[in-house]
Design a protein around this motif. Structure first.
Motif, PDB file in Angstrom:
ATOM      1  N   LEU A   3      -4.693   5.333   0.244  1.00 51.04           N
ATOM      2  CA  LEU A   3      -3.654   5.598   1.259  1.00 51.04           C
ATOM      3  C   LEU A   3      -3.785   4.577   2.399  1.00 51.04           C
ATOM      4  N   ALA A   4      -2.653   3.941   2.762  1.00 49.36           N
ATOM      5  CA  ALA A   4      -2.717   2.866   3.766  1.00 49.36           C
ATOM      6  C   ALA A   4      -2.126   3.268   5.119  1.00 49.36           C
ATOM      7  N   GLY A   5      -1.182   4.226   5.105  1.00 49.73           N
ATOM      8  CA  GLY A   5      -0.562   4.533   6.392  1.00 49.73           C
ATOM      9  C   GLY A   5       0.203   5.849   6.407  1.00 49.73           C
ATOM     10  N   VAL A   6       0.368   6.398   7.624  1.00 47.60           N
ATOM     11  CA  VAL A   6       1.125   7.644   7.817  1.00 47.60           C
ATOM     12  C   VAL A   6       2.079   7.462   8.989  1.00 47.60           C
ATOM     13  N   PHE A   7       3.310   7.942   8.837  1.00 44.83           N
ATOM     14  CA  PHE A   7       4.257   7.995   9.953  1.00 44.83           C
ATOM     15  C   PHE A   7       4.363   9.451  10.398  1.00 44.83           C
ATOM     16  N   GLY A   8       3.933   9.740  11.612  1.00 42.88           N
ATOM     17  CA  GLY A   8       4.074  11.079  12.198  1.00 42.88           C
ATOM     18  C   GLY A   8       5.421  11.154  12.897  1.00 42.88           C
ATOM     19  N   GLY A  39       0.818  -1.220   0.000  1.00 34.27           N
ATOM     20  CA  GLY A  39       0.000   0.000   0.000  1.00 34.27           C
ATOM     21  C   GLY A  39       0.849   1.267   0.000  1.00 34.27           C
ATOM     22  N   LYS A  40       0.148   2.404   0.027  1.00 32.99           N
ATOM     23  CA  LYS A  40       0.822   3.710  -0.025  1.00 32.99           C
ATOM     24  C   LYS A  40       0.945   4.315   1.376  1.00 32.99           C
ATOM     25  N   VAL A  41       2.094   4.870   1.657  1.00 31.21           N
ATOM     26  CA  VAL A  41       2.315   5.524   2.951  1.00 31.21           C
ATOM     27  C   VAL A  41       3.062   6.840   2.701  1.00 31.21           C
ATOM     28  N   TYR A  42       3.068   7.720   3.713  1.00 27.93           N
ATOM     29  CA  TYR A  42       3.954   8.893   3.623  1.00 27.93           C
ATOM     30  C   TYR A  42       4.399   9.309   5.014  1.00 27.93           C
ATOM     31  N   VAL A  43       5.434  10.142   5.035  1.00 34.06           N
ATOM     32  CA  VAL A  43       5.959  10.674   6.295  1.00 34.06           C
ATOM     33  C   VAL A  43       5.396  12.071   6.494  1.00 34.06           C
ATOM     34  N   ALA A  99      12.652  -0.316   2.476  1.00 33.45           N
ATOM     35  CA  ALA A  99      13.328  -1.101   1.430  1.00 33.45           C
ATOM     36  C   ALA A  99      13.009  -2.589   1.597  1.00 33.45           C
ATOM     37  N   ASP A 100      12.639  -3.003   2.812  1.00 34.45           N
ATOM     38  CA  ASP A 100      12.275  -4.416   3.038  1.00 34.45           C
ATOM     39  C   ASP A 100      10.828  -4.714   2.671  1.00 34.45           C
ATOM     40  N   PHE A 101      10.107  -3.685   2.240  1.00 40.33           N
ATOM     41  CA  PHE A 101       8.696  -3.878   1.846  1.00 40.33           C
ATOM     42  C   PHE A 101       8.535  -3.414   0.384  1.00 40.33           C
ATOM     43  N   PRO A 102       8.893  -4.283  -0.552  1.00 44.92           N
ATOM     44  CA  PRO A 102       8.893  -3.859  -1.963  1.00 44.92           C
ATOM     45  C   PRO A 102       7.517  -3.471  -2.493  1.00 44.92           C
ATOM     46  N   ASP A 103       6.453  -3.913  -1.815  1.00 46.55           N
ATOM     47  CA  ASP A 103       5.109  -3.575  -2.308  1.00 46.55           C
ATOM     48  C   ASP A 103       4.526  -2.333  -1.623  1.00 46.55           C
ATOM     49  N   VAL A 104       5.359  -1.661  -0.849  1.00 46.82           N
ATOM     50  CA  VAL A 104       4.905  -0.409  -0.227  1.00 46.82           C
ATOM     51  C   VAL A 104       5.430   0.760  -1.064  1.00 46.82           C
ATOM     52  N   GLU A 105       4.542   1.679  -1.388  1.00 45.67           N
ATOM     53  CA  GLU A 105       4.957   2.887  -2.119  1.00 45.67           C
ATOM     54  C   GLU A 105       5.027   4.048  -1.133  1.00 45.67           C
ATOM     55  N   VAL A 106       6.213   4.675  -1.041  1.00 44.72           N
ATOM     56  CA  VAL A 106       6.367   5.815  -0.129  1.00 44.72           C
ATOM     57  C   VAL A 106       6.113   7.095  -0.926  1.00 44.72           C
ATOM     58  N   LEU A 107       5.015   7.770  -0.593  1.00 47.04           N
ATOM     59  CA  LEU A 107       4.669   9.016  -1.281  1.00 47.04           C
ATOM     60  C   LEU A 107       5.552  10.156  -0.774  1.00 47.04           C
ATOM     61  N   GLU A 108       5.437  11.295  -1.427  1.00 48.73           N
ATOM     62  CA  GLU A 108       6.227  12.479  -1.057  1.00 48.73           C
ATOM     63  C   GLU A 108       5.971  12.902   0.403  1.00 48.73           C
ATOM     64  N   THR A 109       7.030  13.247   1.112  1.00 52.70           N
ATOM     65  CA  THR A 109       6.913  13.726   2.502  1.00 52.70           C
ATOM     66  C   THR A 109       6.118  15.033   2.548  1.00 52.70           C
ATOM     67  N   GLN A 110       5.279  15.163   3.566  1.00 60.16           N
ATOM     68  CA  GLN A 110       4.519  16.411   3.776  1.00 60.16           C
ATOM     69  C   GLN A 110       5.119  17.154   4.969  1.00 60.16           C
ATOM     70  N   PHE A 111       5.525  18.398   4.772  1.00 61.37           N
ATOM     71  CA  PHE A 111       6.132  19.187   5.848  1.00 61.37           C
ATOM     72  C   PHE A 111       5.075  20.103   6.473  1.00 61.37           C
ATOM     73  N   ASN A 112       4.992  20.065   7.809  1.00 63.20           N
ATOM     74  CA  ASN A 112       3.890  20.759   8.496  1.00 63.20           C
ATOM     75  C   ASN A 112       4.324  21.914   9.396  1.00 63.20           C
ATOM     76  N   ASP A 113       5.630  22.244   9.438  1.00 62.94           N
ATOM     77  CA  ASP A 113       6.141  23.350  10.281  1.00 62.94           C
ATOM     78  C   ASP A 113       5.793  23.187  11.757  1.00 62.94           C
ATOM     79  N   ASN A 114       5.716  21.965  12.211  1.00 63.76           N
ATOM     80  CA  ASN A 114       5.412  21.663  13.626  1.00 63.76           C
ATOM     81  C   ASN A 114       4.003  22.099  14.020  1.00 63.76           C
ATOM     82  N   ASP A 115       3.106  22.115  13.049  1.00 63.29           N
ATOM     83  CA  ASP A 115       1.730  22.563  13.268  1.00 63.29           C
ATOM     84  C   ASP A 115       0.805  21.350  13.067  1.00 63.29           C
TER      85      ASP A 115
END
Ligand code: T6T
Length: 328
Positions: free
Chosen positions: A225-230, A165-169, A191-207
């Motif tokens: 979209l499958a996941g987000v890393f905060g 699935g798709k994820v982003y930071v 890199a260990d999850f070849p079927d995961v697509e990492v989308l462009e990072t979103q920058f939030n200015d600590n907001d």
């Protein structure tokens, strides 16, 4: 005749004379003085760090100054640093808000005879006292292993979404050592999850509000979209809020870095899968300990690492885990 009262006055005058030179200027205090400058003052992470620092200062008989700005921003932090340098502490412990922009201002501290140790974040490449680079002058760096923490987050999110699935930071802004390294570790784990697509990072200015709005915008473009890393406290809160507002709790999986009090409910409700707690109390405690050692002429390690506690719905009620929830 020297009465009880005049004796008292004489003693007071003697203490005054000891504390002030003939010019009336304050002399250096007997107590070692350590200043802690956080990334910002109203962040549970730094509030907890302050508590650890105060505990060490009390134990070691040091004076602790805690002075910071209201935003995680070099433009706000540099004037605070300059004001602290003017107070002439023995050591400044600082979480620099930018790897490059704090190098020259911190050099001014050293030029003014104040020793520098960085906590949480580093300047330059974070390799201190190795004779290489403009910013190798701090005496020590005390922090979490942020590449490892990012890697742990990546592994957890990869598993939570079943390896596909798709994820982003959701991240703060480029140039901050900690959050840059977390993203690096996260992407290395992916890199260990070849079927995961990492989308462009979103920058939030600590907001957190901006981070929440970004979840909705990314979802609008990627309904799968499958996941987000905060990648820090505000990014994680925003990611969780954004998923909740979409009504996608448990469908868009969230892995959080940092553990403010509200994380407990979010883990229990399934809004957040896993939260990685840093140990900011220990960072503050070790920071003051290192500062006092330096003041006593001892050498300290140039890099001191503190640990993590990984929280999930299964362990969040354990007292040892609860103890790692940040103070507010
Ligand atoms: O994640 C922490 C800290 O480690 C980072 O450098 C900046 O953000 C926090 O303070 C959390 O808000």
């Amino acid at each position: 005749m020297v009465t009880r009262r005049t004796l008292g006055v004489l003693v007071a005058l003697a203490i005054g004379a000891a504390a002030f030179g003939s010019t009336g200027q304050a002399l250096a205090q007997d107590k070692p003085t350590v200043a802690l400058i956080p990334g910002l003052t109203t962040d549970a992470f730094y509030i907890t760090m302050h508590k650890g620092a105060q505990a060490a200062a009390d134990e070691l008989g040091a004076e602790l100054i805690f002075q910071g700005g209201p935003e995680f921003n070099p433009t706000v932090q540099v004037p605070v640093l300059q004001a602290v340098i003017a107070r002439q502490p023995d050591v400044i412990l600082i979480a620099p808000t930018d790897k490059q922009q704090l190098i020259a201002p911190l050099r001014q501290a050293v030029d003014a005879g104040v020793k520098v140790i960085t906590v949480d974040t580093f300047i330059d490449d974070g390799m201190y006292q190795d004779g290489a680079g403009e910013g190798d002058f701090p005496l020590s760096y005390i922090a979490s292993d942020n590449v490892l923490g990012g890697r742990m987050a990546g592994e957890a999110l990869g598993k939570a979404i079943g390896g596909t699935g798709k994820v982003y930071v959701s991240n703060v802004k480029p140039g901050i050592s900690t959050t840059d390294q977390r993203e690096e570790g996260f992407k290395a784990a992916m890199a260990d999850f070849p079927d995961v697509e990492v989308l462009e990072t979103q920058f939030n200015d600590n907001d957190a509000n901006k981070a929440a709005a970004q979840v909705q915008a990314v979802f609008a473009r990627n309904p799968d979209l499958a996941g987000v890393f905060g990648a820090n406290l505000f990014s994680a809160i925003g990611a969780a809020d954004g998923v909740k507002a979409l009504g996608k709790t448990g469908e868009i999986r969230v892995v959080a870095f940092d553990t403010p009090a509200r994380i407990v409910d979010d883990l229990k409700s399934g809004l957040i899968d896993i939260a990685i707690a840093q140990h900011p109390y220990d960072i503050g405690y070790e920071g003051v300990k290192a500062a006092v050692a330096v003041i006593n002429g001892e050498t300290v390690e140039t890099s001191i690492g503190t640990g993590f506690t990984v929280m999930d719905a299964g362990n969040i009620d354990d007292p040892d885990v609860q103890a790692r929830i940040y103070s507010e």
